[in-house]
Design a protein around this motif. Structure first.
Motif, PDB file in Angstrom:
ATOM      1  N   ALA A 212       9.216  11.801   6.126  1.00 13.86           N
ATOM      2  CA  ALA A 212      10.250  12.219   5.318  1.00 13.86           C
ATOM      3  C   ALA A 212       9.758  10.727   4.053  1.00 13.86           C
ATOM      4  CB  ALA A 212      11.260  12.139   5.862  1.00 13.86           C
ATOM      5  N   VAL A 213       9.036   9.768   4.768  1.00 15.65           N
ATOM      6  CA  VAL A 213       9.018   8.394   4.663  1.00 15.65           C
ATOM      7  C   VAL A 213       7.675   8.708   3.757  1.00 15.65           C
ATOM      8  CG1 VAL A 213       9.208   6.006   5.038  1.00 15.65           C
ATOM      9  CG2 VAL A 213      10.204   7.359   6.170  1.00 15.65           C
ATOM     10  N   LEU A 214       6.878   9.460   4.263  1.00 14.45           N
ATOM     11  CA  LEU A 214       5.342   8.976   3.631  1.00 14.45           C
ATOM     12  C   LEU A 214       5.540   9.505   2.649  1.00 14.45           C
ATOM     13  CD1 LEU A 214       2.188   8.823   3.635  1.00 14.45           C
ATOM     14  CD2 LEU A 214       2.233  10.924   6.103  1.00 14.45           C
ATOM     15  N   HIS A 215       5.980  10.739   2.380  1.00 16.14           N
ATOM     16  CA  HIS A 215       5.833  11.939   1.005  1.00 16.14           C
ATOM     17  C   HIS A 215       7.134  11.595   0.097  1.00 16.14           C
ATOM     18  CE1 HIS A 215       3.628  15.253   2.531  1.00 16.14           C
ATOM     19  NE2 HIS A 215       3.847  15.409   3.931  1.00 16.14           N
ATOM     20  N   ASP A 216       7.890  10.351   0.821  1.00 17.79           N
ATOM     21  CA  ASP A 216       8.696   9.616  -0.253  1.00 17.79           C
ATOM     22  C   ASP A 216       7.994   8.889  -1.405  1.00 17.79           C
ATOM     23  OD1 ASP A 216      11.222  10.919  -0.201  1.00 17.79           O
ATOM     24  OD2 ASP A 216      12.023  10.047   1.492  1.00 17.79           O
ATOM     25  N   THR A 217       7.070   7.633  -0.602  1.00 18.28           N
ATOM     26  CA  THR A 217       6.189   7.071  -0.813  1.00 18.28           C
ATOM     27  C   THR A 217       5.234   7.592  -1.595  1.00 18.28           C
ATOM     28  OG1 THR A 217       6.871   6.051   1.253  1.00 18.28           O
ATOM     29  CG2 THR A 217       4.225   4.811  -0.220  1.00 18.28           C
ATOM     30  N   VAL A 218       4.203   8.818  -1.399  1.00 17.15           N
ATOM     31  CA  VAL A 218       3.536   9.766  -2.063  1.00 17.15           C
ATOM     32  C   VAL A 218       4.288  10.126  -3.840  1.00 17.15           C
ATOM     33  CG1 VAL A 218       2.238  11.747  -2.500  1.00 17.15           C
ATOM     34  CG2 VAL A 218       2.660  10.811  -0.666  1.00 17.15           C
TER      35      VAL A 218
ATOM     36  N   GLY B 149      -3.454  -2.009  -2.413  1.00 14.49           N
ATOM     37  CA  GLY B 149      -1.731  -2.993  -1.049  1.00 14.49           C
ATOM     38  C   GLY B 149      -2.375  -3.110  -0.056  1.00 14.49           C
ATOM     39  N   ALA B 150      -1.977  -3.561   0.677  1.00 10.85           N
ATOM     40  CA  ALA B 150      -2.301  -4.202   2.098  1.00 10.85           C
ATOM     41  C   ALA B 150      -2.415  -2.992   2.934  1.00 10.85           C
ATOM     42  CB  ALA B 150      -1.788  -5.603   2.550  1.00 10.85           C
ATOM     43  N   PRO B 151      -2.247  -2.475   3.711  1.00 11.28           N
ATOM     44  CA  PRO B 151      -1.865  -1.898   4.828  1.00 11.28           C
ATOM     45  C   PRO B 151      -0.668  -1.854   5.759  1.00 11.28           C
ATOM     46  CG  PRO B 151      -3.977  -2.133   5.519  1.00 11.28           C
ATOM     47  CD  PRO B 151      -3.850  -3.488   4.410  1.00 11.28           C
TER      48      PRO B 151
ATOM     49  N   HIS C  31       1.124   1.124   1.816  1.00  9.05           N
ATOM     50  CA  HIS C  31       2.088   2.499   2.850  1.00  9.05           C
ATOM     51  C   HIS C  31       1.812   3.521   3.324  1.00  9.05           C
ATOM     52  CE1 HIS C  31       4.680  -1.639   1.815  1.00  9.05           C
ATOM     53  NE2 HIS C  31       4.952  -0.824   1.584  1.00  9.05           N
ATOM     54  N   VAL C  32       0.892   4.451   2.097  1.00  3.59           N
ATOM     55  CA  VAL C  32       0.477   5.460   2.951  1.00  3.59           C
ATOM     56  C   VAL C  32      -1.038   5.766   3.352  1.00  3.59           C
ATOM     57  CG1 VAL C  32      -0.642   7.541   1.740  1.00  3.59           C
ATOM     58  CG2 VAL C  32       1.609   6.754   0.351  1.00  3.59           C
ATOM     59  N   LEU C  33      -1.298   4.794   2.853  1.00  2.00           N
ATOM     60  CA  LEU C  33      -2.945   4.929   3.842  1.00  2.00           C
ATOM     61  C   LEU C  33      -2.447   4.317   5.391  1.00  2.00           C
ATOM     62  CD1 LEU C  33      -5.871   4.759   4.199  1.00  2.00           C
ATOM     63  CD2 LEU C  33      -5.980   1.862   3.204  1.00  2.00           C
ATOM     64  N   ALA C  34      -2.050   3.303   5.825  1.00  2.00           N
ATOM     65  CA  ALA C  34      -1.170   2.687   6.889  1.00  2.00           C
ATOM     66  C   ALA C  34      -0.782   3.527   8.272  1.00  2.00           C
ATOM     67  CB  ALA C  34      -0.430   1.398   6.657  1.00  2.00           C
ATOM     68  N   MET C  35       0.230   4.815   7.185  1.00  2.00           N
ATOM     69  CA  MET C  35       1.191   5.698   7.859  1.00  2.00           C
ATOM     70  C   MET C  35      -0.132   7.093   8.409  1.00  2.00           C
ATOM     71  SD  MET C  35       4.987   5.556   6.214  1.00  2.00           S
ATOM     72  CE  MET C  35       4.200   5.131   4.243  1.00  2.00           C
ATOM     73  N   THR C  36      -0.790   7.158   7.124  1.00  2.00           N
ATOM     74  CA  THR C  36      -1.573   8.448   7.083  1.00  2.00           C
ATOM     75  C   THR C  36      -2.344   8.356   8.730  1.00  2.00           C
ATOM     76  OG1 THR C  36      -3.250   7.684   5.658  1.00  2.00           O
ATOM     77  CG2 THR C  36      -1.607   9.581   4.792  1.00  2.00           C
ATOM     78  N   GLU C  37      -3.030   6.477   8.179  1.00  2.00           N
ATOM     79  CA  GLU C  37      -4.103   5.718   9.681  1.00  2.00           C
ATOM     80  C   GLU C  37      -3.458   6.118  11.275  1.00  2.00           C
ATOM     81  OE1 GLU C  37      -7.071   4.697  10.383  1.00  2.00           O
ATOM     82  OE2 GLU C  37      -7.444   5.574   8.000  1.00  2.00           O
ATOM     83  N   VAL C  38      -2.398   5.976  11.038  1.00  2.00           N
ATOM     84  CA  VAL C  38      -1.571   5.959  12.654  1.00  2.00           C
ATOM     85  C   VAL C  38      -1.004   6.947  13.018  1.00  2.00           C
ATOM     86  CG1 VAL C  38       0.682   4.916  12.297  1.00  2.00           C
ATOM     87  CG2 VAL C  38       0.316   4.448  14.046  1.00  2.00           C
ATOM     88  N   LEU C  39      -1.139   7.922  12.153  1.00  3.18           N
ATOM     89  CA  LEU C  39      -0.985   9.406  12.415  1.00  3.18           C
ATOM     90  C   LEU C  39      -2.215  10.545  12.063  1.00  3.18           C
ATOM     91  CD1 LEU C  39       1.839  10.124   9.998  1.00  3.18           C
ATOM     92  CD2 LEU C  39       2.156   9.909  12.709  1.00  3.18           C
TER      93      LEU C  39
END
Length: 474
Positions: A368-374, A345-347, A395-403
């Motif tokens: 925690a949000v990242l791993h919940d999404t995984v 899906g869209a990042p 969602h995971v892609l967008a979060m890991t990118e910004v981090l």
């Protein structure tokens, strides 16, 4: 969408309101390049990289200035101890390169400007002259060429750390004999015969070099102006360094920093890291102990204001957390291949993640949000809900990118595969091939035995339309 930051000076969370719409001026005290970088240096630089990335995501154009202190008592003393075998400026540059290599390895974006102190001597002298004219500094009368800030002339001295001047100890940055007050600190240090001529710069008060504190006041003003948004640095710099910066800049007539942000320090096995204890963990050792992305994840996983404790299990925990993210990407990409959801899906950053990051960069809650999404993405794959799995991937892609921890980013895939990993993969893939052959021959007992052997060794087998795939259980 309001970012809130803890302002050390106000001792409170404040809504971040930039001085200029859409722009952020961020000054970070960089290293004094006297020796090799350690884990604390990496942690501090990473904190402000995370802040910068989030402000960028929120639409701000960030000008980040991180200085290099390339002339200082410690640098000169260290060079002198080597008996002149290496010039002080050569030593400083050699260690500056080590710092740069460490930052680069961790994916820390280069600063907009990275000035060296020795390149801003005229700007330092200009501030010192203003302080003398304003009655807040004085030249020593002993002919030494020293110039000091008069702390008693500035009623606000101590406001950053909320200290009374009466409770402060003497400043230990210069010979106290020429001071009006033992707590006055050096702005300019007259040249001493024991110091190399190359460390002496001409000035109205005689040949010499700048004091440590005036360097950052001059460089922040030169690159960000007399007023800027955020001043950052390690918690250990609040006093005397940042207190003195604030006093001399405001006494010279500059508004200086609107927000003060300080990152916590690093302990080693429950103890403060120090040379006297011999427990320093250097960047080179840390980066040889684990993949750089693992080190980045570990150093960036705690709240930036907290003290983190480095121990033998720290990197293993970070490795396991990253493996869960990597495993999800690999699994979802395999399953979505050939479907209308291929690519995911869209990042998009989830609201809960954004709320955590906006709240004083609360990265533990964001992770925690990242791993919940995984986890929810893996559950969607188990249920064959490909649309939900694709959304989770975005969602995971967008979060890991910004981090800065997206494991598929090319910068994290330059080290190749270790010999041990390659040997394990060859053995496991041979067993999987044997299992597939047994299933094709309808020898299900043999196929189950192979699967059980792999499972007992901590290897998970996933059968899908694209074949059998394996991963190490976390």
């Amino acid at each position: 969408m309001t970012v809130r930051l803890y302002d050390t000076k106000a001792a409170a969370l404040r809504d971040f309101i930039p001085l200029r719409d859409g722009e952020v001026g961020l000054y970070v005290c960089g290293p004094t390049v006297q020796s090799s970088p350690h884990i604390g240096h990496l942690r501090s630089a990473l904190v402000y990289d995370q802040l910068r990335r989030w402000l960028n995501y929120r639409g701000y154009a960030v000008t980040l200035v991180r200085n290099v202190t390339d002339i200082d008592d410690k640098i000169l003393d260290a060079a002198a101890l080597e008996g002149g075998s290496e010039q002080w400026w050569a030593r400083a540059y050699r260690y500056e390169l080590e710092f740069t290599a460490g930052y680069t390895a961790l994916g820390i974006q280069p600063p907009t400007y990275e000035p060296r102190a020795t390149a801003s001597i005229p700007q330092m002298q200009e501030i010192i002259a203003r302080l003398i004219d304003n009655g807040h500094a004085y030249a020593a009368q002993d002919g030494s060429g020293d110039v000091y800030f008069d702390v008693k002339s500035w009623p606000s001295y101590g406001e950053l750390t909320r200290q009374s001047i009466d409770n402060m100890e003497a400043a230990a940055d210069a010979d106290p004999r020429a001071k009006r007050d033992a707590r006055d600190f050096a702005l300019w240090k007259g040249h001493k015969e024991s110091e190399p001529e190359s460390a002496a710069f001409t000035s109205p008060w005689g040949a010499g070099r700048p004091g440590w504190h005036i360097e950052c006041s001059a460089m922040s003003r030169r690159y960000l102006g007399p007023a800027f948004d955020i001043h950052g640095g390690g918690l250990d710099l609040r006093f005397p360094h940042h207190e003195n910066e604030l006093a001399q800049s405001t006494a010279a007539g500059d508004a200086f920093a609107n927000y003060w942000v300080h990152n916590g320090l690093v302990n080693i096995n429950g103890q403060k890291m120090s040379k006297s204890l011999g427990n320093s963990v250097y960047a080179a050792d840390l980066l040889s102990a684990a993949r750089p992305i693992v080190v980045r994840y570990y150093l960036g996983s705690a709240h930036y204001r907290s003290t983190i404790d480095f121990n033998d299990g720290s990197l293993a925990e970070a490795e396991a957390a990253l493996d869960r993210i990597t495993g999800f990407f690999e699994r979802v990409d395999r399953r979505l291949t050939g479907t209308r959801f291929v690519g995911g899906g869209a990042p998009v950053i989830p609201d809960a993640f954004a709320e955590a990051m906006d709240d004083d960069l609360a990265i533990p809650q964001a992770l925690a949000v990242l791993h919940d999404t995984v986890r929810s993405g893996n559950a969607a794959l188990d249920a064959e809900d490909l649309e939900a799995a694709a959304t989770a991937r975005g969602h995971v892609l967008a979060m890991t990118e910004v981090l800065g921890i997206n494991p598929s980013t090319p910068e994290w895939n330059t080290g190749g595969t270790s010999a041990a990993d390659a040997a394990l993969a060859k053995l496991v893939e041979r067993l999987i091939a044997d299992r597939q052959a047994a299933r094709a021959a309808k020898d299900f007992a043999a196929a189950d035995r192979i699967r059980d052997e792999l499972t007992s060794a901590g290897i998970t087998i996933e059968d899908s339309q694209t074949g059998s795939h394996w991963s190490i259980e976390q």
